[in-house]
Enzyme design. Sequence first.
Site, PDB file in Angstrom:
ATOM      1  N   PRO A  87       0.832  -1.221   0.000  1.00 24.78           N
ATOM      2  CA  PRO A  87       0.000   0.000   0.000  1.00 24.78           C
ATOM      3  C   PRO A  87       0.858   1.259   0.000  1.00 24.78           C
ATOM      4  O   PRO A  87       0.385   2.333  -0.346  1.00 24.78           O
ATOM      5  CB  PRO A  87      -0.794  -0.092   1.314  1.00 24.78           C
ATOM      6  CG  PRO A  87      -0.649  -1.484   1.794  1.00 24.78           C
ATOM      7  CD  PRO A  87       0.621  -2.027   1.222  1.00 24.78           C
ATOM      8  N   GLU A 118       0.410  -8.717   8.223  1.00 23.87           N
ATOM      9  CA  GLU A 118       0.840  -7.316   8.380  1.00 23.87           C
ATOM     10  C   GLU A 118       1.850  -6.925   7.302  1.00 23.87           C
ATOM     11  O   GLU A 118       2.422  -5.833   7.358  1.00 23.87           O
ATOM     12  CB  GLU A 118       1.440  -7.094   9.772  1.00 23.87           C
ATOM     13  CG  GLU A 118       0.416  -7.134  10.899  1.00 23.87           C
ATOM     14  CD  GLU A 118      -0.746  -6.166  10.688  1.00 23.87           C
ATOM     15  OE1 GLU A 118      -0.498  -5.034  10.223  1.00 23.87           O
ATOM     16  OE2 GLU A 118      -1.890  -6.544  10.974  1.00 23.87           O
ATOM     17  N   ARG A 156      -1.422  -5.730 -21.384  1.00 29.19           N
ATOM     18  CA  ARG A 156      -2.010  -5.084 -22.570  1.00 29.19           C
ATOM     19  C   ARG A 156      -0.947  -4.386 -23.410  1.00 29.19           C
ATOM     20  O   ARG A 156      -1.124  -4.194 -24.605  1.00 29.19           O
ATOM     21  CB  ARG A 156      -3.073  -4.053 -22.159  1.00 29.19           C
ATOM     22  CG  ARG A 156      -4.349  -4.658 -21.627  1.00 29.19           C
ATOM     23  CD  ARG A 156      -5.357  -3.584 -21.222  1.00 29.19           C
ATOM     24  NE  ARG A 156      -5.872  -2.801 -22.336  1.00 29.19           N
ATOM     25  CZ  ARG A 156      -6.761  -3.226 -23.201  1.00 29.19           C
ATOM     26  NH1 ARG A 156      -7.259  -4.432 -23.094  1.00 29.19           N
ATOM     27  NH2 ARG A 156      -7.167  -2.457 -24.193  1.00 29.19           N
ATOM     28  N   ASP A 171      -6.973   3.399 -25.837  1.00 30.88           N
ATOM     29  CA  ASP A 171      -7.587   3.246 -24.515  1.00 30.88           C
ATOM     30  C   ASP A 171      -7.657   4.596 -23.805  1.00 30.88           C
ATOM     31  O   ASP A 171      -6.785   5.441 -23.984  1.00 30.88           O
ATOM     32  CB  ASP A 171      -6.721   2.329 -23.626  1.00 30.88           C
ATOM     33  CG  ASP A 171      -7.011   0.848 -23.849  1.00 30.88           C
ATOM     34  OD1 ASP A 171      -8.058   0.539 -24.441  1.00 30.88           O
ATOM     35  OD2 ASP A 171      -6.183   0.033 -23.414  1.00 30.88           O
TER      36      ASP A 171
HETATM   37  N1  SAM Z   1      -0.451  -3.342   7.710  1.00 33.92           N
HETATM   38  C1  SAM Z   1      -0.263  -2.992   6.338  1.00 33.92           C
HETATM   39  C2  SAM Z   1      -0.446  -1.494   6.155  1.00 33.92           C
HETATM   40  O1  SAM Z   1      -1.231  -0.888   6.857  1.00 33.92           O
HETATM   41  O2  SAM Z   1       0.187  -0.950   5.245  1.00 33.92           O
HETATM   42  C3  SAM Z   1      -1.281  -3.680   5.461  1.00 33.92           C
HETATM   43  C4  SAM Z   1      -0.976  -5.103   5.206  1.00 33.92           C
HETATM   44  S1  SAM Z   1      -2.136  -5.830   4.104  1.00 33.92           S
HETATM   45  C5  SAM Z   1      -3.354  -6.438   5.181  1.00 33.92           C
HETATM   46  C6  SAM Z   1      -1.309  -7.275   3.536  1.00 33.92           C
HETATM   47  C7  SAM Z   1      -0.687  -7.185   2.173  1.00 33.92           C
HETATM   48  O3  SAM Z   1      -1.662  -6.853   1.210  1.00 33.92           O
HETATM   49  C8  SAM Z   1       0.399  -6.157   1.990  1.00 33.92           C
HETATM   50  O4  SAM Z   1       1.641  -6.624   2.452  1.00 33.92           O
HETATM   51  C9  SAM Z   1       0.394  -5.959   0.496  1.00 33.92           C
HETATM   52  O5  SAM Z   1       1.146  -6.966  -0.147  1.00 33.92           O
HETATM   53  C10 SAM Z   1      -1.068  -6.165   0.133  1.00 33.92           C
HETATM   54  N2  SAM Z   1      -1.827  -4.920  -0.106  1.00 33.92           N
HETATM   55  C11 SAM Z   1      -2.861  -4.462   0.627  1.00 33.92           C
HETATM   56  N3  SAM Z   1      -3.354  -3.330   0.120  1.00 33.92           N
HETATM   57  C12 SAM Z   1      -2.634  -3.062  -0.981  1.00 33.92           C
HETATM   58  C13 SAM Z   1      -2.658  -2.013  -1.947  1.00 33.92           C
HETATM   59  N4  SAM Z   1      -3.532  -1.014  -1.874  1.00 33.92           N
HETATM   60  N5  SAM Z   1      -1.769  -2.065  -2.967  1.00 33.92           N
HETATM   61  C14 SAM Z   1      -0.873  -3.072  -3.053  1.00 33.92           C
HETATM   62  N6  SAM Z   1      -0.796  -4.079  -2.159  1.00 33.92           N
HETATM   63  C15 SAM Z   1      -1.657  -4.083  -1.142  1.00 33.92           C
END
Ligand code: SAM
Length: 214
Positions: A87, A118, A156, A171
Amino acid sequence: MDVSILTVFPEIYTNFLQTSLMKRAQEKDIVSFDVCAFSSFCKDKERIDSPTVGHGSGMAIRPDVIERAVDVQEKKYGKAYRIFLTPQGEKLDQRLTKKLAMSFVENDHVMLVAGRYEGIDERAHTEYVDIEVSIGDYILMGGDLPAMVLLETVMRYIPSVVGKSESVEKDSFSGAFLDFPTYTAPPRVWKDREIPPILLDGHHAKIDEWRLNN
Ligand code: SAM
């Protein structure tokens, strides 16, 4: 091009990779996917995760598991361009998609690392990441949907994956304009709604002008 996908749940990818253009890209030998469970790099009963350190509770994927996964996959396919889905990463948009597509073309091996729980121990990020990519400002349960979103958009742009490269160039978000409205014929009239007549008269220049304005 070999794409390694490292995940807790490889089964999520089964239908996705066996459907439509993603399947055709493999049949045409454009790309080959190797979806690996983190657990496959562990001994029997060894855990892929450990409790996080500090305040608060939770589990994260261990750095030594990532190390083994990277080492094994790179031994098989060569040094990878390593993409971690997080994220906190660079936000995926059409500009980043094009940049990533170039990385796919320039590297024989691309690795997508999808976190869970996490996330992944920070030291593994520091050691291995070439780019971190986020698909938006919200938290999913894991990095698997982000990995699939990334693949759907990047593929794509890989030559010969989409039959008509013209449709990719036109696109929305690829150029200065959003895509124009699309109609099908038949039916020429549906629920009293007609197709704009200009689209039916075969005059390409006029159609282009209409599309530019709609
Ligand atoms: N505790 C972390 C935080 O608040 O940033 C969130 C962990 S999330 C529950 C578990 C995994 O989901 C992350 O390690 C990532 O690989 C993926 N993930 C969740 N949201 C994402 C997003 N918006 N973009 C990319 N990967 C995401």
